[in-house]
Scaffold this motif. Sequence first.
Motif, mmCIF file in Angstrom:
data_model
loop_
_atom_site.group_PDB
_atom_site.id
_atom_site.type_symbol
_atom_site.label_atom_id
_atom_site.label_comp_id
_atom_site.label_asym_id
_atom_site.label_seq_id
_atom_site.Cartn_x
_atom_site.Cartn_y
_atom_site.Cartn_z
ATOM 1 N N PRO A 9 0.817 -1.205 0.000
ATOM 2 C CA PRO A 9 0.000 0.000 0.000
ATOM 3 C C PRO A 9 0.854 1.260 0.000
ATOM 4 O O PRO A 9 1.780 1.387 0.788
ATOM 5 C CB PRO A 9 -0.787 -0.097 1.308
ATOM 6 C CG PRO A 9 -0.810 -1.541 1.607
ATOM 7 C CD PRO A 9 0.504 -2.075 1.109
ATOM 8 N N TRP A 25 5.937 1.461 8.207
ATOM 9 C CA TRP A 25 5.247 0.189 8.406
ATOM 10 C C TRP A 25 5.150 -0.594 7.108
ATOM 11 O O TRP A 25 5.012 -1.810 7.134
ATOM 12 C CB TRP A 25 3.876 0.401 9.041
ATOM 13 C CG TRP A 25 2.946 1.310 8.298
ATOM 14 C CD1 TRP A 25 2.810 2.655 8.459
ATOM 15 C CD2 TRP A 25 2.032 0.939 7.266
ATOM 16 N NE1 TRP A 25 1.870 3.138 7.592
ATOM 17 C CE2 TRP A 25 1.363 2.105 6.856
ATOM 18 C CE3 TRP A 25 1.699 -0.252 6.648
ATOM 19 C CZ2 TRP A 25 0.398 2.107 5.855
ATOM 20 C CZ3 TRP A 25 0.733 -0.265 5.663
ATOM 21 C CH2 TRP A 25 0.098 0.914 5.266
ATOM 22 N N ALA A 29 5.171 -5.128 5.488
ATOM 23 C CA ALA A 29 3.914 -5.568 4.883
ATOM 24 C C ALA A 29 4.016 -6.982 4.326
ATOM 25 O O ALA A 29 4.976 -7.318 3.626
ATOM 26 C CB ALA A 29 3.509 -4.608 3.776
ATOM 27 N N ALA A 30 3.022 -7.790 4.629
ATOM 28 C CA ALA A 30 2.982 -9.159 4.108
ATOM 29 C C ALA A 30 2.783 -9.178 2.595
ATOM 30 O O ALA A 30 3.091 -10.164 1.932
ATOM 31 C CB ALA A 30 1.865 -9.940 4.799
ATOM 32 N N CYS A 31 2.281 -8.083 2.049
ATOM 33 C CA CYS A 31 1.984 -8.031 0.615
ATOM 34 C C CYS A 31 3.124 -7.427 -0.197
ATOM 35 O O CYS A 31 2.996 -7.244 -1.408
ATOM 36 C CB CYS A 31 0.720 -7.211 0.380
ATOM 37 S SG CYS A 31 0.843 -5.515 0.983
ATOM 38 N N PHE A 39 -4.599 -7.021 -4.958
ATOM 39 C CA PHE A 39 -5.202 -6.042 -4.046
ATOM 40 C C PHE A 39 -6.026 -4.979 -4.763
ATOM 41 O O PHE A 39 -6.838 -4.313 -4.141
ATOM 42 C CB PHE A 39 -4.101 -5.384 -3.207
ATOM 43 C CG PHE A 39 -3.484 -6.357 -2.242
ATOM 44 C CD1 PHE A 39 -3.929 -6.422 -0.936
ATOM 45 C CD2 PHE A 39 -2.499 -7.230 -2.650
ATOM 46 C CE1 PHE A 39 -3.399 -7.338 -0.052
ATOM 47 C CE2 PHE A 39 -1.952 -8.160 -1.779
ATOM 48 C CZ PHE A 39 -2.411 -8.214 -0.471
ATOM 49 N N VAL A 60 -4.360 -12.652 3.102
ATOM 50 C CA VAL A 60 -2.978 -12.196 3.302
ATOM 51 C C VAL A 60 -2.943 -11.177 4.437
ATOM 52 O O VAL A 60 -2.089 -11.234 5.328
ATOM 53 C CB VAL A 60 -2.405 -11.574 2.005
ATOM 54 C CG1 VAL A 60 -1.026 -10.977 2.248
ATOM 55 C CG2 VAL A 60 -2.355 -12.622 0.897
ATOM 56 N N CYS A 61 -3.884 -10.273 4.433
ATOM 57 C CA CYS A 61 -3.936 -9.225 5.465
ATOM 58 C C CYS A 61 -4.077 -9.818 6.869
ATOM 59 O O CYS A 61 -3.519 -9.283 7.835
ATOM 60 C CB CYS A 61 -5.110 -8.276 5.210
ATOM 61 S SG CYS A 61 -4.977 -7.343 3.679
ATOM 62 N N CYS A 64 -0.821 -10.393 8.349
ATOM 63 C CA CYS A 64 0.121 -9.284 8.211
ATOM 64 C C CYS A 64 0.426 -8.621 9.566
ATOM 65 O O CYS A 64 -0.493 -8.268 10.302
ATOM 66 C CB CYS A 64 -0.462 -8.243 7.250
ATOM 67 S SG CYS A 64 0.651 -6.866 6.959
ATOM 68 N N VAL A 66 1.441 -5.670 10.142
ATOM 69 C CA VAL A 66 1.151 -4.231 10.189
ATOM 70 C C VAL A 66 -0.295 -3.942 9.768
ATOM 71 O O VAL A 66 -0.605 -2.854 9.301
ATOM 72 C CB VAL A 66 2.152 -3.430 9.327
ATOM 73 C CG1 VAL A 66 3.542 -3.502 9.918
ATOM 74 C CG2 VAL A 66 2.152 -3.920 7.884
ATOM 75 N N ARG A 67 -1.140 -4.909 9.962
ATOM 76 C CA ARG A 67 -2.534 -4.742 9.546
ATOM 77 C C ARG A 67 -3.195 -3.531 10.208
ATOM 78 O O ARG A 67 -3.911 -2.786 9.546
ATOM 79 C CB ARG A 67 -3.329 -6.015 9.866
ATOM 80 C CG ARG A 67 -4.767 -5.886 9.465
ATOM 81 C CD ARG A 67 -5.558 -7.122 9.747
ATOM 82 N NE ARG A 67 -6.956 -6.884 9.458
ATOM 83 C CZ ARG A 67 -7.877 -7.816 9.495
ATOM 84 N NH1 ARG A 67 -7.566 -9.036 9.800
ATOM 85 N NH2 ARG A 67 -9.125 -7.511 9.225
ATOM 86 N N CYS A 70 -2.067 -0.346 8.625
ATOM 87 C CA CYS A 70 -2.565 -0.270 7.256
ATOM 88 C C CYS A 70 -4.047 0.098 7.234
ATOM 89 O O CYS A 70 -4.477 0.966 6.466
ATOM 90 C CB CYS A 70 -2.326 -1.613 6.574
ATOM 91 S SG CYS A 70 -2.821 -1.661 4.863
ATOM 92 N N VAL A 83 -7.697 -3.309 -1.557
ATOM 93 C CA VAL A 83 -7.786 -3.938 -0.240
ATOM 94 C C VAL A 83 -6.651 -3.400 0.608
ATOM 95 O O VAL A 83 -5.494 -3.426 0.206
ATOM 96 C CB VAL A 83 -7.685 -5.481 -0.354
ATOM 97 C CG1 VAL A 83 -7.539 -6.117 1.010
ATOM 98 C CG2 VAL A 83 -8.904 -6.038 -1.088
ATOM 99 N N TRP A 84 -7.003 -2.890 1.752
ATOM 100 C CA TRP A 84 -6.024 -2.334 2.698
ATOM 101 C C TRP A 84 -6.393 -2.822 4.102
ATOM 102 O O TRP A 84 -7.543 -2.666 4.519
ATOM 103 C CB TRP A 84 -6.096 -0.809 2.727
ATOM 104 C CG TRP A 84 -5.637 -0.102 1.497
ATOM 105 C CD1 TRP A 84 -6.245 -0.075 0.277
ATOM 106 C CD2 TRP A 84 -4.475 0.714 1.378
ATOM 107 N NE1 TRP A 84 -5.550 0.705 -0.591
ATOM 108 C CE2 TRP A 84 -4.445 1.202 0.065
ATOM 109 C CE3 TRP A 84 -3.462 1.083 2.252
ATOM 110 C CZ2 TRP A 84 -3.423 2.040 -0.387
ATOM 111 C CZ3 TRP A 84 -2.457 1.908 1.802
ATOM 112 C CH2 TRP A 84 -2.451 2.375 0.495
ATOM 113 N N GLY A 85 -5.440 -3.346 4.806
ATOM 114 C CA GLY A 85 -5.657 -3.720 6.201
ATOM 115 C C GLY A 85 -6.833 -4.661 6.398
ATOM 116 O O GLY A 85 -7.499 -4.614 7.424
ATOM 117 N N GLY A 86 -7.086 -5.486 5.444
ATOM 118 C CA GLY A 86 -8.195 -6.428 5.545
ATOM 119 C C GLY A 86 -9.544 -5.823 5.218
ATOM 120 O O GLY A 86 -10.574 -6.483 5.348
#
Length: 111
Positions: A9, A25, A29-31, A39, A60-61, A64, A66-67, A70, A83-86
Amino acid sequence: MPKRRRAIPGGRGNTSRPPKAWTRWHEDAACADLPSQLFYGHETENSADRAAREAAATAVCEQCPVRCQCEAHAVTMPEPYGVWGGTTEASRRNHRHRVVAPAYGKTTRAS
Ligand code: SF4
């Protein structure tokens, strides 16, 4: 072949500058190494494909580290796409209509 963009992101591909404090952060990030297409959908994406893509992205979120950062970023900016932070575009839009708009005295659509 065009270079694949990273999904991170806010990571618009410029890695030459050091990250600012509010984007550090992103480094965890897992992404970070996943394709951005997971995403971000495209205009002609149908609802079934969108649902499947968003389910894969939010999975994925969920893993993560740092969800929270995010999601807070996506809600406060606010980020309209991806998609951000789930959260999905629709879930953030619904949040804005239910929580943010009434707080500012605006009327919202009945749902
Ligand atoms: S919460 Fe999701 S979109 Fe945000 S950095 Fe982590 S994997 Fe990426």
